[in-house]
Design a protein around this motif. Structure first.
Motif, PDB file in Angstrom:
ATOM      1  N   SER A   1       0.792  -1.197  -0.077  1.00  0.00           N
ATOM      2  CA  SER A   1       0.087   0.087  -0.002  1.00  0.00           C
ATOM      3  C   SER A   1       0.842   1.417  -0.162  1.00  0.00           C
ATOM      4  N   VAL A   2       0.433   2.279  -0.949  1.00  0.00           N
ATOM      5  CA  VAL A   2       1.245   3.369  -0.804  1.00  0.00           C
ATOM      6  C   VAL A   2       0.146   4.610  -0.639  1.00  0.00           C
ATOM      7  N   GLY A   3       0.648   5.507  -0.089  1.00  0.00           N
ATOM      8  CA  GLY A   3      -0.179   6.588   0.550  1.00  0.00           C
ATOM      9  C   GLY A   3       0.741   7.905   0.067  1.00  0.00           C
TER      10      GLY A   3
ATOM     11  N   MET B   1      -3.541  10.665  -0.235  1.00  0.00           N
ATOM     12  CA  MET B   1      -3.794  10.629   1.219  1.00  0.00           C
ATOM     13  C   MET B   1      -3.255  12.045   1.619  1.00  0.00           C
ATOM     14  N   GLU B   2      -3.795  12.780   2.488  1.00  0.00           N
ATOM     15  CA  GLU B   2      -3.584  13.857   3.175  1.00  0.00           C
ATOM     16  C   GLU B   2      -2.404  13.669   3.991  1.00  0.00           C
ATOM     17  N   PRO B   3      -1.280  14.581   3.563  1.00  0.00           N
ATOM     18  CA  PRO B   3       0.025  14.174   4.767  1.00  0.00           C
ATOM     19  C   PRO B   3      -0.559  14.368   6.229  1.00  0.00           C
ATOM     20  N   ALA B   4      -1.424  15.489   6.458  1.00  0.00           N
ATOM     21  CA  ALA B   4      -1.580  15.737   8.174  1.00  0.00           C
ATOM     22  C   ALA B   4      -2.380  14.555   8.375  1.00  0.00           C
ATOM     23  N   ASP B   5      -3.277  14.039   7.744  1.00  0.00           N
ATOM     24  CA  ASP B   5      -4.096  12.996   8.261  1.00  0.00           C
ATOM     25  C   ASP B   5      -3.148  11.546   8.465  1.00  0.00           C
ATOM     26  N   VAL B   6      -2.118  11.431   7.719  1.00  0.00           N
ATOM     27  CA  VAL B   6      -1.112  10.282   7.839  1.00  0.00           C
ATOM     28  C   VAL B   6      -0.499  10.332   9.118  1.00  0.00           C
TER      29      VAL B   6
ATOM     30  N   ALA C   1      -1.127  12.204  11.646  1.00  0.00           N
ATOM     31  CA  ALA C   1      -1.986  12.073  12.890  1.00  0.00           C
ATOM     32  C   ALA C   1      -2.098  10.547  13.083  1.00  0.00           C
ATOM     33  N   ALA C   2      -2.337   9.781  12.170  1.00  0.00           N
ATOM     34  CA  ALA C   2      -2.369   8.342  12.191  1.00  0.00           C
ATOM     35  C   ALA C   2      -1.178   7.659  12.852  1.00  0.00           C
ATOM     36  N   ILE C   3       0.016   8.032  12.257  1.00  0.00           N
ATOM     37  CA  ILE C   3       1.447   7.534  12.601  1.00  0.00           C
ATOM     38  C   ILE C   3       1.326   7.789  14.152  1.00  0.00           C
ATOM     39  N   ALA C   4       1.147   9.034  14.678  1.00  0.00           N
ATOM     40  CA  ALA C   4       1.217   9.395  16.121  1.00  0.00           C
ATOM     41  C   ALA C   4       0.373   8.753  17.211  1.00  0.00           C
ATOM     42  N   GLY C   5      -0.914   8.427  16.322  1.00  0.00           N
ATOM     43  CA  GLY C   5      -1.873   8.066  16.950  1.00  0.00           C
ATOM     44  C   GLY C   5      -1.634   6.446  17.324  1.00  0.00           C
ATOM     45  N   GLN C   6      -0.880   5.787  16.344  1.00  0.00           N
ATOM     46  CA  GLN C   6      -0.382   4.403  16.905  1.00  0.00           C
ATOM     47  C   GLN C   6       0.307   4.271  18.136  1.00  0.00           C
TER      48      GLN C   6
ATOM     49  N   SER D   1      -8.153  10.577  12.023  1.00  0.00           N
ATOM     50  CA  SER D   1      -9.672   9.908  11.587  1.00  0.00           C
ATOM     51  C   SER D   1      -9.590   8.388  11.772  1.00  0.00           C
ATOM     52  N   GLY D   2     -10.640   7.763  12.287  1.00  0.00           N
ATOM     53  CA  GLY D   2     -10.714   6.268  12.286  1.00  0.00           C
ATOM     54  C   GLY D   2     -10.590   5.703  10.825  1.00  0.00           C
ATOM     55  N   LYS D   3     -10.747   6.339   9.935  1.00  0.00           N
ATOM     56  CA  LYS D   3     -10.774   5.847   8.490  1.00  0.00           C
ATOM     57  C   LYS D   3      -9.395   5.815   7.894  1.00  0.00           C
ATOM     58  N   THR D   4      -8.209   6.663   8.627  1.00  0.00           N
ATOM     59  CA  THR D   4      -7.191   6.812   7.942  1.00  0.00           C
ATOM     60  C   THR D   4      -6.192   5.557   8.570  1.00  0.00           C
ATOM     61  N   ARG D   5      -5.543   4.869   7.586  1.00  0.00           N
ATOM     62  CA  ARG D   5      -4.782   3.560   7.917  1.00  0.00           C
ATOM     63  C   ARG D   5      -3.261   4.006   7.424  1.00  0.00           C
ATOM     64  N   VAL D   6      -2.166   3.629   8.253  1.00  0.00           N
ATOM     65  CA  VAL D   6      -0.963   3.870   7.804  1.00  0.00           C
ATOM     66  C   VAL D   6      -0.546   3.158   6.678  1.00  0.00           C
ATOM     67  N   PRO D   7       0.134   3.950   5.518  1.00  0.00           N
ATOM     68  CA  PRO D   7       0.456   2.825   4.544  1.00  0.00           C
ATOM     69  C   PRO D   7       1.710   2.278   4.474  1.00  0.00           C
TER      70      PRO D   7
END
Length: 555
Positions: free
Chosen positions: A27-29, A64-69, A71-76, A88-94
């Protein structure tokens, strides 16, 4: 292997055919402007039926919006990146992330995530950060022939009432971040002793037209060439060269000029970041994909998307803007994390809606003249500085005004002139109250009782949506003939009163040469905030701005 292309709302999917019983899926974001280029290149590569250790390869490229990714990385890692918020709960880290700037990787690593993202990532594209202006306005500055510097433009951007400036939220958009870094650096250098004040003025000018999204910002540019439209619409904003090319491709009534200002800001560099934790097979597939993102054919695809190659050169079909340099400037080094953090923190502090109680000393010593201010009194220069501060704040600010000395209101050493409230409702009342302040010629300095009372007043109705702060402007040490708190008692009471869930910044501003600096610093070291000394009261305006910029964005 036959590659089947399936379009989806999130981007482009490239799948191996059902004949492949064992497949490595990658997967590539990618940032949305480069995602189609990566997709078409990956599509061509898949047509060659690549394999990894005998396995077929499938690639999923999503815009994918860089800010969303980020945020998802930090959230992990159960963290939040400053200014970005929760994912967002829909954003998955690629498996592979291609944001628009390496600054994103740097910010994540600086936030404590040294192992969250790779330390180095190869660039697969480039777009200079420029100052976008409507072409008629740019022509008044000598565009496209004149070379301009940030120092040249700074007065125009910060002091010209006819020039409306804006920016995409720099905490969430890399073109905003990189443009802000360049402008703030120029403001700090050009300002000399007034560097902080100049920087704050520059940030506030940009903030007047800020937008959360790039599309919203460019929509503010003028749609007609008449003078009224040009002056009432957005006049300048840092954006990527690609964004200007993309805007002009729609043949708007007023095309944008791209001003290549020196020193050049950090460009958008589109790093190819293979994320930690991918399997060996995915890592191998990612390395093979990276190899394909090079060469003349890829350079031409980038050009058609308004992007340059990683070295800054442009391929066939690149719609170069007027005034673009014939040869690409060397990309500046990535700014150090501390510089990025400082400018983003200052941005948040200056632009975040504030809730402040300003408490002004009116003891007898405030009547002393200030030779460097035409013999105006300390009180007069302090009040004038406060008035300029009120003019700096927009209507979303909440502000209250107290004065203090001794026995100002019955037994209290302080007196409320204006309660803490929105400037939208009480700006004139606030200015009138400031204009009426006079020193109490026989008054002493009941500082410590006032600090505690002011802190408690800010704590009452504490607002989680704002930076809550207490500003004390004084020219002396605590001197209360009636007794009152001593310093140790004040510190003890503050510690009892403080609530970590309701932080309050205390800004102590010492005016003149008779200030007890150690006591002031002990107070702000306890509460958070800062102490500023102004030996020459005529310089209080600059120091006032430094204090405002200090405020933390933590709420």
């Amino acid at each position: 292997m036959l590659a089947i292309i399936v379009a989806s709302w999130g981007g482009y999917r490239l799948f191996a055919s059902p004949s492949c019983s064992d497949t490595v899926r990658l997967s590539v974001g990618a940032a949305r402007e480069i995602a189609p280029v990566v997709q078409s290149t990956a599509n061509q590569w898949l047509e060659t039926k690549p394999t990894v250790n005998g396995k077929c390869v499938a690639v999923d490229v999503a815009a994918m919006e860089p800010a969303d990714v980020a945020a998802a990385i930090a959230g992990q890692h159960k963290s939040i990146l400053g200014g970005v918020g929760q994912a967002s709960g829909k954003t998955r880290v690629p498996d592979v992330w291609i944001p628009d700037s390496s600054v994103w990787l740097q910010r994540l690593r600086a936030s404590g995530g040294q192992d969250w993202v790779p330390a180095d990532a190869q660039s697969v594209g480039r777009s200079p950060v420029v100052l976008a202006m409507p072409q008629p306005l740019a022509a008044t500055l000598g565009w496209p022939n004149k070379k301009l510097t940030w120092a040249d433009l700074l007065p125009k951007l910060t002091a010209d009432a006819k020039m409306r400036t804006g920016i995409v939220d720099p905490a969430r958009d890399a073109s905003g971040t990189n443009g802000l870094l360049a402008l703030a650096g120029a403001a700090g250098s050009a300002g000399g002793a007034n560097g902080q004040a100049t920087t704050v003025a520059a940030l506030r000018a940009l903030a007047t037209g800020r937008s959360a999204l790039r599309e919203d910002l460019v929509a503010k540019f003028p749609r007609a060439t008449d003078a009224a439209s040009l002056t009432s619409s957005l006049g300048a904003a840092p954006l990527s060269e690609q964004a200007v090319i993309n805007y002009n491709s729609g043949q708007p009534p007023v095309p944008l000029a791209a001003l290549y200002i020196e020193p050049a800001p950090m460009p958008m560099d589109y790093p190819f970041a293979v994320m930690p934790g991918v399997s060996p097979g995915q890592s191998e597939a990612a390395r093979a994909l990276l190899v394909t993102l090079a060469g003349d054919a890829y350079r031409d695809r980038l050009a058609q998307a308004g992007l340059r190659a990683a070295d800054g050169s442009a391929g066939n079909g690149f719609a170069a803007t007027k005034g673009a340099p014939l040869t690409p400037s060397p990309a500046p080094e990535l700014p150090d994390p501390q510089s990025v953090d400082k400018v983003l923190s200052t941005w948040s502090a200056v632009t975040l809606p504030g809730r402040m109680l300003a408490v002004i000393d009116v003891s007898g010593s405030m009547a002393e003249p200030v030779p460097t201010a035409g013999n105006a009194t300390r009180e007069q220069v302090t009040v004038e500085s406060a008035k300029r501060g009120v003019a700096l704040f927009d209507d979303s600010w909440a502000l209250g005004i107290w004065t203090f000395s001794t026995l100002m209101d019955g037994p209290n050493d302080y007196k409320e002139l204006v309660p803490i409230g929105l400037l939208a409702n009480q700006r004139q009342q606030t200015l009138a109250a400031l204009s009426g302040i006079q020193p109490n010629k026989n008054g002493s300095t009941g500082l410590y009782d006032t600090v505690l009372a002011g802190y408690k007043a800010v704590q009452t109705n504490w607002d989680p949506s704002r930076v809550n702060s207490l500003l004390i402007m004084t020219d002396g040490e605590n001197d209360d003939p009636a007794g009152g708190l001593n310093l140790d008692q004040l510190i003890d009471e503050l510690k009892k009163t403080m609530d970590p869930n309701r932080p309050i910044q205390v800004i102590m501003m010492g005016i003149g040469t008779s200030v007890g600096e150690p006591a002031l610093k002990r107070i702000t070291d306890t509460t958070g905030g800062g102490t500023f000394l102004v030996p020459d009261p005529s310089k209080i305006g600059d120091t006032f701005l430094k204090g405002i910029a200090l405020r933390s964005s933590a709420k």
